[in-house]
Scaffold this active site. Structure first.
Site, PDB file in Angstrom:
ATOM      1  N   GLU A  57       0.829  -1.216   0.000  1.00 28.32           N
ATOM      2  CA  GLU A  57       0.000   0.000   0.000  1.00 28.32           C
ATOM      3  C   GLU A  57       0.857   1.257   0.000  1.00 28.32           C
ATOM      4  O   GLU A  57       1.076   1.888   1.046  1.00 28.32           O
ATOM      5  CB  GLU A  57      -0.950   0.013   1.208  1.00 28.32           C
ATOM      6  CG  GLU A  57      -2.048  -1.027   1.105  1.00 28.32           C
ATOM      7  CD  GLU A  57      -3.087  -0.950   2.228  1.00 28.32           C
ATOM      8  OE1 GLU A  57      -2.903  -0.153   3.174  1.00 28.32           O
ATOM      9  OE2 GLU A  57      -4.086  -1.683   2.138  1.00 28.32           O
TER      10      GLU A  57
ATOM     11  N   GLU B 252      -6.338  -7.316  -0.699  1.00 33.07           N
ATOM     12  CA  GLU B 252      -6.614  -7.118   0.732  1.00 33.07           C
ATOM     13  C   GLU B 252      -7.879  -6.301   0.893  1.00 33.07           C
ATOM     14  O   GLU B 252      -8.050  -5.260   0.250  1.00 33.07           O
ATOM     15  CB  GLU B 252      -5.440  -6.380   1.404  1.00 33.07           C
ATOM     16  CG  GLU B 252      -5.655  -6.180   2.901  1.00 33.07           C
ATOM     17  CD  GLU B 252      -4.553  -5.343   3.546  1.00 33.07           C
ATOM     18  OE1 GLU B 252      -3.362  -5.648   3.350  1.00 33.07           O
ATOM     19  OE2 GLU B 252      -4.905  -4.372   4.252  1.00 33.07           O
TER      20      GLU B 252
ATOM     21  N   GLU C 110      -8.565  -7.626  17.556  1.00 39.96           N
ATOM     22  CA  GLU C 110      -9.088  -6.516  16.753  1.00 39.96           C
ATOM     23  C   GLU C 110     -10.136  -7.096  15.797  1.00 39.96           C
ATOM     24  O   GLU C 110     -10.056  -8.275  15.424  1.00 39.96           O
ATOM     25  CB  GLU C 110      -7.974  -5.786  15.979  1.00 39.96           C
ATOM     26  CG  GLU C 110      -7.292  -6.620  14.917  1.00 39.96           C
ATOM     27  CD  GLU C 110      -6.231  -5.858  14.111  1.00 39.96           C
ATOM     28  OE1 GLU C 110      -5.909  -4.706  14.440  1.00 39.96           O
ATOM     29  OE2 GLU C 110      -5.728  -6.448  13.142  1.00 39.96           O
TER      30      GLU C 110
HETATM   31  C1  DCB Z   1      -3.876  -1.629   5.660  1.00 39.83           C
HETATM   32  C2  DCB Z   1      -2.618  -2.455   5.758  1.00 39.83           C
HETATM   33  C3  DCB Z   1      -2.630  -3.463   6.861  1.00 39.83           C
HETATM   34  C4  DCB Z   1      -3.414  -2.907   8.018  1.00 39.83           C
HETATM   35  C5  DCB Z   1      -4.850  -2.819   7.552  1.00 39.83           C
HETATM   36  C6  DCB Z   1      -5.820  -2.216   8.568  1.00 39.83           C
HETATM   37  O1  DCB Z   1      -3.581  -0.351   6.191  1.00 39.83           O
HETATM   38  F1  DCB Z   1      -2.288  -3.058   4.600  1.00 39.83           F
HETATM   39  O2  DCB Z   1      -1.315  -3.768   7.215  1.00 39.83           O
HETATM   40  O3  DCB Z   1      -3.329  -3.796   9.129  1.00 39.83           O
HETATM   41  O4  DCB Z   1      -4.979  -2.099   6.332  1.00 39.83           O
HETATM   42  O5  DCB Z   1      -5.454  -0.910   8.898  1.00 39.83           O
HETATM   43  C7  DCB Z   1      -3.119  -3.216  10.394  1.00 39.83           C
HETATM   44  C8  DCB Z   1      -3.361  -4.308  11.433  1.00 39.83           C
HETATM   45  C9  DCB Z   1      -3.024  -3.769  12.801  1.00 39.83           C
HETATM   46  C10 DCB Z   1      -1.611  -3.210  12.806  1.00 39.83           C
HETATM   47  C11 DCB Z   1      -1.449  -2.176  11.703  1.00 39.83           C
HETATM   48  C12 DCB Z   1      -0.022  -1.646  11.577  1.00 39.83           C
HETATM   49  O6  DCB Z   1      -4.694  -4.768  11.310  1.00 39.83           O
HETATM   50  O7  DCB Z   1      -3.157  -4.761  13.780  1.00 39.83           O
HETATM   51  O8  DCB Z   1      -1.341  -2.606  14.061  1.00 39.83           O
HETATM   52  O9  DCB Z   1      -1.782  -2.771  10.450  1.00 39.83           O
HETATM   53  O10 DCB Z   1       0.858  -2.648  11.264  1.00 39.83           O
HETATM   54  C13 DCB Z   1      -4.333   0.763   5.850  1.00 39.83           C
HETATM   55  C14 DCB Z   1      -5.324   0.732   4.894  1.00 39.83           C
HETATM   56  C15 DCB Z   1      -6.000   1.899   4.529  1.00 39.83           C
HETATM   57  C16 DCB Z   1      -5.675   3.097   5.145  1.00 39.83           C
HETATM   58  C17 DCB Z   1      -4.670   3.150   6.122  1.00 39.83           C
HETATM   59  C18 DCB Z   1      -4.011   1.982   6.484  1.00 39.83           C
HETATM   60  N1  DCB Z   1      -6.340   4.272   4.788  1.00 39.83           N
HETATM   61  N2  DCB Z   1      -2.999   2.060   7.489  1.00 39.83           N
HETATM   62  O11 DCB Z   1      -7.209   4.267   3.919  1.00 39.83           O
HETATM   63  O12 DCB Z   1      -6.034   5.348   5.366  1.00 39.83           O
HETATM   64  O13 DCB Z   1      -2.586   3.204   7.845  1.00 39.83           O
HETATM   65  O14 DCB Z   1      -2.531   1.044   8.030  1.00 39.83           O
END
Ligand code: DCB
Length: 333
Positions: free
Chosen positions: A170, A257, A298
């Site tokens: 991403e 994803e 989560e």
């Molecule tokens: C994406 C990432 C993925 C992330 C999930 C949920 O991030 F590909 O790695 O997973 O979506 O946010 C989360 C885990 C958490 C962990 C965190 C950091 O579920 O347990 O603590 O990663 O490693 C996204 C997707 C979309 C957006 C932002 C994120 N967005 N982000 O649209 O702003 O910042 O992680």
């Protein structure tokens, strides 16, 4: 030949025919894996297809971060076999973070990736090797390591039809044309040295949502797909329109994803909004992996903390999201 000898021959032939048919019927019903059925995948126009040029939709799970125990403990033969045989998954994504304690910080995570790929080969399912950039928003920050990593992976596994490469999870706060596209050209070149055919998924800007922007300046080459990621509570119709736009531009899209939650991966889940997405993806035969196979506390995780690492889960071991995804996958919705 006397009458007795003739009868014996007829009986033997009947026996052989019966054995032949029952044997072949049982082996095709029970033993044909997704990869045996579909072989090497390819992109035709904007559609992922199997070796017989028929459109195919892959559906399955993404692992949770493999550098963490909440994710890595579910990478074992029993668990993935359970998901293949009971939830009907035909694809599995190995989320190898680069930072956050991942490959760049500690290359030992590669052992879990290799273990996952080898299990996918045994089970005859497709495996996505995901270079999971996240806090390292620009793929060029670790471009040299990515080129080396994917060259190594294609050399090791490129001959197997099971393998799919996802070269940057991403990207964000970067531009498609100036930043991501040149990165992708270098990594694709490295992969194609050893693997001329398997699918390569390229992440897009804005956390892999801007497939429309990528499709205005696509990469050249075959069997390339563009990543569109969504979280049902945060992303809806406007993101589907971005996908439609890219597909009209003849670009193939892979939802490698997505989650039932908002973009944070936690909080409420949105099953009605997720179902609109799932129906849209099925109608358009767009492949997907759900985030995530893990037991972190989560709501985007499909498992409750401490759920059996070997699968065979009771409902109490599944989160709300887990029960929802199980129904969607196992009833082919
Ligand atoms: C994406 C990432 C993925 C992330 C999930 C949920 O991030 F590909 O790695 O997973 O979506 O946010 C989360 C885990 C958490 C962990 C965190 C950091 O579920 O347990 O603590 O990663 O490693 C996204 C997707 C979309 C957006 C932002 C994120 N967005 N982000 O649209 O702003 O910042 O992680």
């Amino acid at each position: 030949m006397n009458r007795e000898g003739y009868l014996r021959r007829v009986m033997m032939s009947l026996l052989c025919l019966t054995l032949f048919f029952t044997g072949s019927i049982s082996s095709s019903a029970v033993e044909t894996t997704p990869v045996e059925q579909n072989g090497h995948l390819k992109v035709i126009g904007n559609q992922l297809c199997n070796q017989a040029n028929q459109p195919i939709q892959l559906r399955g799970m993404s692992s949770y971060g493999l550098q963490w125990d909440n994710g890595s403990k579910y990478i074992n033969y029993d668990c993935l076999k359970y998901l293949r045989d009971n939830w009907n998954i035909n694809v599995f994504r190995l989320a190898m973070y680069t930072r956050e304690g991942g490959y760049i910080d500690d290359p030992a995570v590669l052992d879990t990736v290799k273990k996952g790929v080898e299990i996918a080969l045994e089970l005859g399912i497709y495996a996505i090797i995901d270079w999971h950039i996240l806090s390292d928003n620009d793929p060029n920050l670790h471009k040299a390591e990515a080129v080396e990593f994917f060259e190594q992976m294609s050399l090791l596994y490129g001959k197997y039809p099971n393998i799919i490469y996802e070269i940057c999870n991403e990207p964000h706060d970067v531009f498609w044309f100036k930043d991501i596209r040149p990165y992708a050209e270098s990594v694709i070149e490295a992969i194609r040295k050893h693997d001329q055919n398997n699918i390569i998924i390229i992440g897009t800007s804005s956390y892999s949502r801007d497939v429309d922007i990528a499709s205005d300046n696509p990469l050249s080459g075959h069997n390339l797909m563009y990543a569109s990621h969504f979280y049902a509570g945060s992303h809806g119709q406007s993101v589907r329109q971005q996908i439609d736009y890219a597909r009209k531009n003849n670009c193939a899209v892979f939802v490698s994803e997505w989650g039932t939650t908002n973009a944070s991966g936690n909080g409420e889940i949105y099953p009605e909004l997720a179902k609109i997405w799932i129906d849209y993806l099925s109608e358009n035969k767009i492949s997907w992996c759900n985030w995530s196979l893990g037991d972190k506390d989560e709501s985007s995780a499909i498992l409750t903390p401490g759920a059996n690492p070997k699968g065979n889960w009771t409902d109490a071991e599944l989160t709300e999201s887990g029960k929802f995804i199980k129904t969607i996958l196992s009833t082919n919705q």
